[in-house]
Write an enzyme that holds these catalytic residues in place. Structure first.
Site, mmCIF file in Angstrom:
data_model
loop_
_atom_site.group_PDB
_atom_site.id
_atom_site.type_symbol
_atom_site.label_atom_id
_atom_site.label_comp_id
_atom_site.label_asym_id
_atom_site.label_seq_id
_atom_site.Cartn_x
_atom_site.Cartn_y
_atom_site.Cartn_z
ATOM 1 N N GLY A 239 -6.613 -24.913 2.784
ATOM 2 C CA GLY A 239 -7.853 -24.349 3.091
ATOM 3 C C GLY A 239 -7.756 -22.948 3.308
ATOM 4 O O GLY A 239 -6.942 -22.349 2.399
ATOM 5 N N SER A 240 -8.385 -22.169 4.143
ATOM 6 C CA SER A 240 -8.686 -20.625 4.207
ATOM 7 C C SER A 240 -7.664 -20.010 4.503
ATOM 8 O O SER A 240 -6.634 -20.673 5.356
ATOM 9 C CB SER A 240 -9.974 -20.508 4.795
ATOM 10 O OG SER A 240 -9.546 -20.579 6.156
ATOM 11 N N GLY A 244 -5.193 -21.082 7.741
ATOM 12 C CA GLY A 244 -3.664 -21.349 7.509
ATOM 13 C C GLY A 244 -2.767 -20.507 8.402
ATOM 14 O O GLY A 244 -1.872 -20.978 8.977
ATOM 15 N N GLU A 261 -1.297 -24.618 1.760
ATOM 16 C CA GLU A 261 -1.610 -24.208 0.518
ATOM 17 C C GLU A 261 -2.980 -23.458 0.661
ATOM 18 O O GLU A 261 -4.065 -24.261 0.777
ATOM 19 C CB GLU A 261 -1.815 -25.667 -0.294
ATOM 20 C CG GLU A 261 -2.190 -25.321 -1.812
ATOM 21 C CD GLU A 261 -3.306 -25.323 -2.347
ATOM 22 O OE1 GLU A 261 -3.985 -24.537 -2.583
ATOM 23 O OE2 GLU A 261 -3.642 -26.706 -2.157
ATOM 24 N N CYS A 295 -9.098 -23.783 -5.377
ATOM 25 C CA CYS A 295 -8.332 -22.699 -5.229
ATOM 26 C C CYS A 295 -7.638 -22.161 -6.308
ATOM 27 O O CYS A 295 -7.055 -21.016 -6.315
ATOM 28 C CB CYS A 295 -7.208 -23.245 -4.232
ATOM 29 S SG CYS A 295 -6.308 -24.423 -4.948
#
Ligand code: UN1
Length: 509
Positions: A239-240, A244, A261, A295
């Site tokens: 995610g963002s 994270g 990630e 991403c």
């Protein structure tokens, strides 16, 4: 009703938690709306903290059984899940399109990625190798072995609503762990369908409930209890960067493990020695594919001055030919963004570009009329920006491509590495020195660095993830499985003596 919704029985009232069977949840109703046409496609009763607790208890209980099933037998269950995914590839691929707006071919591609990682995990289940060492003491043996961890928390984003779960879950399963999945609420229907497919396999094999678990709920009710739960030794989150960082702090506070990630800001360097035809194909797929919501999306092109003008023209021409529309229709290459908030974020970034010395060369309009009335469709956008432009350092999750000129390769690499994120990167060049420089310690600082291959669309066989703000985690192939297990070093004395290591003497009568 769409065939994909019917195939997975998603038209009835849905529950947001599964621990082998569906719980009767107590949270708010989540209304799932397709970004394609704004239609309601599902209603889900979300989970509360109490529901999470039931799931976590079951996942802990099931771990005690699952960990003792030999790894190759666990692999056989994963093989059956892979086969069930093969069987459901079309319907699940279509559901991905419907739920998050990807074109059909990308929806099915995502399911293929699930099948591939299942196959990979089946093989890996017979290769959970530890090293053996030579002891410094006579008649002593040393070796290491890998044990399962426990229930693993898997938090996934909307943009790869099924594949990212499978990278984690397939490997976690063969490693002997149970899995608690918290998907994005924006892609909840995909998670329900996958859970249905996988739990049918577990049932057929008479396995206990709680091996694969699902909890759909908000951060307060589900997210926080999961990341703070000391029964869950590993949290793998996609995610963002902000999300994270928050997860990392919470899990670190209890000394748990994470696999993160997070955001990317992926660039392609195009040198004067590039095959421009190949470069353009890769750039357009990388920047426009998945409507710029991977991403690994290509966000920056760092192009040599000698080919800059030609590349710019060719890209604009290619962008003009991208068919935008209903992603379920043949021939469409770009569907909607996930929601109107994503469109607003894109428009805000484009407004910044002008004030920071950049200019829009193509696109960037919000589309209207017909299906576009949802407010979720945009034209992909190409911008020219100075290398030090602040907005370029940010990951705007939308199809905005920044063009930046360079003169010397060193300068290009400095621009390339001059962003906080470090996920994926590429160079297009047929010049050995340029290519090797890019791949050397002097070159790309990313987790993925490609030559004459774009930044997105990585194969599952490699370890996937990146450095810096991307979070440092690695998922999927190579030896990523090690992060889902704990290493134990064993020393066995088969002599009649008790020598100490390092020659230490400690004699007594
Ligand atoms: C993501 O966007 O979170 O390399 C994952 C790729 C895909 C995975 C992307 N295999 O583009």
């Amino acid at each position: 009703m769409d065939t994909a919704l019917q195939a997975f029985d998603l038209t009835k009232k849905l529950e947001g938690a599964n621990t082998g069977s569906w719980l009767s949840c107590n949270g708010d109703i989540l209304v799932s709306v397709s970004p394609i046409d704004g239609r309601t496609i599902g209603r889900i009763r979300t989970a509360t903290a109490n529901d999470y607790e039931k799931v976590a208890k079951q996942a802990v209980k099931a771990f005690k059984v699952w960990r003792m099933i030999p790894a190759p037998q666990r692999g056989d269950i994963v093989r059956q899940i892979g086969d069930a995914l093969r069987h459901n590839k079309q319907n699940l691929g279509r559901l991905v399109s419907l739920n998050v707006g990807k074109i059909l071919s990308e929806g099915e591609g995502e399911v293929q990625e699930m099948i591939d990682i299942a196959d990979f995990a089946v093989g890996q289940s017979r290769m959970l190798y530890g090293l053996s060492m030579h002891s410094e003491r006579p008649r002593h043996r040393m070796y290491e072995q890998w044990h399962p961890l426990g229930p693993v928390g898997v938090i996934t984003a909307f943009n790869f609503p099924v594949a990212v779960w499978s990278w984690n879950a397939m490997i976690a399963l063969i490693a002997g762990n149970t899995v608690i999945w918290k998907p994005s609420h924006k892609a909840a229907l995909c998670a329900l369908a996958v859970t249905k497919i996988a739990s049918e396999v577990l049932d057929r094999n008479n396995l206990p409930q709680g091996i694969l678990n699902l909890v759909i709920g908000n951060r307060k009710q589900v997210g926080n209890p999961l990341v703070n739960d000391s029964r869950v030794p590993l949290i793998s989150a996609t995610g963002s960067v902000n999300m994270g960082k928050a997860i990392n702090q919470a899990v670190a506070a209890r000394l748990g493990k994470t696999i993160l990630e997070l955001g990317g800001n992926n660039a392609i360097i195009v040198t004067p020695h590039a095959d421009l035809t190949l470069a353009i194909r890769s750039i357009v797929f990388g920047a426009v594919g998945t409507a710029g919501q991977r991403c690994t999306t290509t966000r920056r092109i760092i192009a040599h001055k000698a080919i800059y003008a030609d590349l710019q023209q060719a890209l604009i021409k290619a962008y003009q030919q991208v068919p935008i529309g209903n992603p379920l229709e043949d021939g469409i290459l770009m569907g909607p963004l996930i929601d109107t908030e994503a469109v607003d974020n894109m428009m805000a970034a484009l407004a910044e570009i002008g004030s920071q010395g950049g200019k829009i060369l193509y696109g960037g309009e919000k589309l209207s009329g017909g299906i576009f009335e949802t407010g979720t469709y945009v034209q992909p956008c190409i911008c020219e920006v100075p290398p030090d432009c602040a907005i370029v350092r940010e990951e705007t999750f939308a199809p905005i491509l920044y063009l930046i000129p360079y003169e010397e390769l060193d300068e290009a690499i400095a621009i390339h590495n001059g962003v906080p994120q470090g996920l994926s990167s590429a160079i297009f060049s047929n010049n050995l020195k340029e290519v090797e420089t890019f791949l050397s310690h002097l070159g790309s600082d990313c987790g993925i660095a490609n030559v004459n291959v774009g930044t997105s669309g990585a194969e599952i066989g490699g370890a996937f993830g990146g450095e810096k703000d991307t979070g440092g985690g690695r998922e999927a192939g190579s030896d990523s499985w090690k992060a889902y297990m704990r290493r134990q070093t064993n020393t066995i004395n088969w002599s009649d003596e008790m020598p100490l290591a390092q020659g230490v003497r400690f004699e007594f009568d």
